[in-house]
Motif scaffolding. Structure first.
Motif, PDB file in Angstrom:
ATOM      1  N   LYS A  99       0.836  -1.209   0.000  1.00  0.00           N
ATOM      2  CA  LYS A  99       0.000   0.000   0.000  1.00  0.00           C
ATOM      3  C   LYS A  99       0.868   1.256   0.000  1.00  0.00           C
ATOM      4  CE  LYS A  99      -3.865  -2.055   2.542  1.00  0.00           C
ATOM      5  NZ  LYS A  99      -4.554  -2.091   3.833  1.00  0.00           N
ATOM      6  N   ALA A 100       1.908   1.241   0.808  1.00  0.00           N
ATOM      7  CA  ALA A 100       2.801   2.399   0.889  1.00  0.00           C
ATOM      8  C   ALA A 100       3.509   2.627  -0.443  1.00  0.00           C
ATOM      9  CB  ALA A 100       3.816   2.209   2.017  1.00  0.00           C
ATOM     10  N   GLN A 101       3.931   1.547  -1.095  1.00  0.00           N
ATOM     11  CA  GLN A 101       4.594   1.689  -2.387  1.00  0.00           C
ATOM     12  C   GLN A 101       3.637   2.257  -3.438  1.00  0.00           C
ATOM     13  OE1 GLN A 101       6.057  -2.347  -2.764  1.00  0.00           O
ATOM     14  NE2 GLN A 101       8.121  -1.741  -2.146  1.00  0.00           N
ATOM     15  N   MET A 102       2.370   1.843  -3.393  1.00  0.00           N
ATOM     16  CA  MET A 102       1.378   2.382  -4.320  1.00  0.00           C
ATOM     17  C   MET A 102       1.165   3.874  -4.051  1.00  0.00           C
ATOM     18  SD  MET A 102      -1.328  -0.793  -4.609  1.00  0.00           S
ATOM     19  CE  MET A 102      -2.646   0.257  -5.110  1.00  0.00           C
ATOM     20  N   GLN A 103       1.095   4.250  -2.775  1.00  0.00           N
ATOM     21  CA  GLN A 103       0.938   5.663  -2.423  1.00  0.00           C
ATOM     22  C   GLN A 103       2.141   6.471  -2.893  1.00  0.00           C
ATOM     23  OE1 GLN A 103       0.215   5.459   1.810  1.00  0.00           O
ATOM     24  NE2 GLN A 103      -1.955   5.907   1.524  1.00  0.00           N
ATOM     25  N   ILE A 104       3.326   5.909  -2.742  1.00  0.00           N
ATOM     26  CA  ILE A 104       4.548   6.593  -3.188  1.00  0.00           C
ATOM     27  C   ILE A 104       4.486   6.829  -4.697  1.00  0.00           C
ATOM     28  CG2 ILE A 104       7.043   6.288  -3.560  1.00  0.00           C
ATOM     29  CD1 ILE A 104       7.096   4.932  -0.754  1.00  0.00           C
ATOM     30  N   GLN A 105       4.062   5.814  -5.444  1.00  0.00           N
ATOM     31  CA  GLN A 105       3.950   5.965  -6.894  1.00  0.00           C
ATOM     32  C   GLN A 105       2.936   7.044  -7.261  1.00  0.00           C
ATOM     33  OE1 GLN A 105       3.070   1.999  -8.236  1.00  0.00           O
ATOM     34  NE2 GLN A 105       5.223   1.390  -8.314  1.00  0.00           N
ATOM     35  N   GLN A 106       1.801   7.057  -6.556  1.00  0.00           N
ATOM     36  CA  GLN A 106       0.781   8.069  -6.814  1.00  0.00           C
ATOM     37  C   GLN A 106       1.312   9.466  -6.497  1.00  0.00           C
ATOM     38  OE1 GLN A 106      -2.448   6.679  -4.392  1.00  0.00           O
ATOM     39  NE2 GLN A 106      -3.285   5.348  -5.988  1.00  0.00           N
ATOM     40  N   LEU A 107       2.012   9.585  -5.387  1.00  0.00           N
ATOM     41  CA  LEU A 107       2.564  10.882  -4.999  1.00  0.00           C
ATOM     42  C   LEU A 107       3.651  11.335  -5.975  1.00  0.00           C
ATOM     43  CD1 LEU A 107       2.706  10.439  -1.130  1.00  0.00           C
ATOM     44  CD2 LEU A 107       1.177  11.945  -2.415  1.00  0.00           C
ATOM     45  N   GLN A 108       4.466  10.398  -6.454  1.00  0.00           N
ATOM     46  CA  GLN A 108       5.495  10.748  -7.432  1.00  0.00           C
ATOM     47  C   GLN A 108       4.856  11.239  -8.732  1.00  0.00           C
ATOM     48  OE1 GLN A 108       7.730   7.055  -7.420  1.00  0.00           O
ATOM     49  NE2 GLN A 108       9.351   7.948  -6.165  1.00  0.00           N
ATOM     50  N   ALA A 109       3.777  10.587  -9.157  1.00  0.00           N
ATOM     51  CA  ALA A 109       3.063  11.022 -10.363  1.00  0.00           C
ATOM     52  C   ALA A 109       2.467  12.403 -10.147  1.00  0.00           C
ATOM     53  CB  ALA A 109       1.978  10.009 -10.721  1.00  0.00           C
ATOM     54  N   GLU A 110       1.927  12.633  -8.952  1.00  0.00           N
ATOM     55  CA  GLU A 110       1.355  13.935  -8.626  1.00  0.00           C
ATOM     56  C   GLU A 110       2.434  15.020  -8.610  1.00  0.00           C
ATOM     57  OE1 GLU A 110      -1.172  15.751  -4.936  1.00  0.00           O
ATOM     58  OE2 GLU A 110      -1.546  13.649  -5.449  1.00  0.00           O
TER      59      GLU A 110
END
Length: 139
Positions: A99-110
């Motif tokens: 979950k944290a890795q998915m959030q990191i990817q989303q935040l990086q895209a943002e």
């Protein structure tokens, strides 16, 4: 049938659980735990308590077909100064990590999206400043 003491010992060693601390947690002495680890069978109530602390089904010690997978293994966490208690389950940690890795990817895209927007705004500001400069010269 499995040698219960050996099975308990194997779990303790694989999880790097300190035997003295584990003995205290189950309400016995380190010497008594040592005796338990050498017994082929033990009292059902004691086995239930040990299984509970190790977070394995009591049936594990009797059924050759039950296998404990590493992802299902939990660790008992305890502390003294900081009063920490609880359990950590590898599977739960892996889920949280995913979950944290998915959030990191989303935040990086943002962040990337916002950086592009910022870059466009900076270009617009530079163009407006250039235009202002041109207009000021015409005066």
């Amino acid at each position: 049938m499995k040698h219960i003491g050996s099975e308990i010992n194997a779990i303790l060693e694989s999880r790097k659980i300190v035997k003295k601390r584990f003995a205290e947690e189950i309400g016995t002495t380190e010497a008594n735990l040592h005796k338990i680890l050498h017994k082929a069978s033990i009292d059902a109530a004691l086995l239930s308590k040990i299984a509970s602390h190790l977070q394995v089904p009591a049936a594990y010690f009797f059924d050759e077909n039950i296998v404990i997978h590493p992802a299902e293994i939990g660790h008992r966490v305890s502390g003294s100064q900081n009063k920490v208690e609880g359990d950590i389950h590898l599977a739960a940690c892996e889920d949280e990590l995913e979950k944290a890795q998915m959030q990191i990817q989303q935040l990086q895209a943002e962040i990337e999206s916002k950086n592009l927007l910022l870059e466009e705004k900076n270009k617009m500001i530079a163009e407006k400043e250039r235009l202002i400069g041109v207009l000021m010269e015409k005066r």
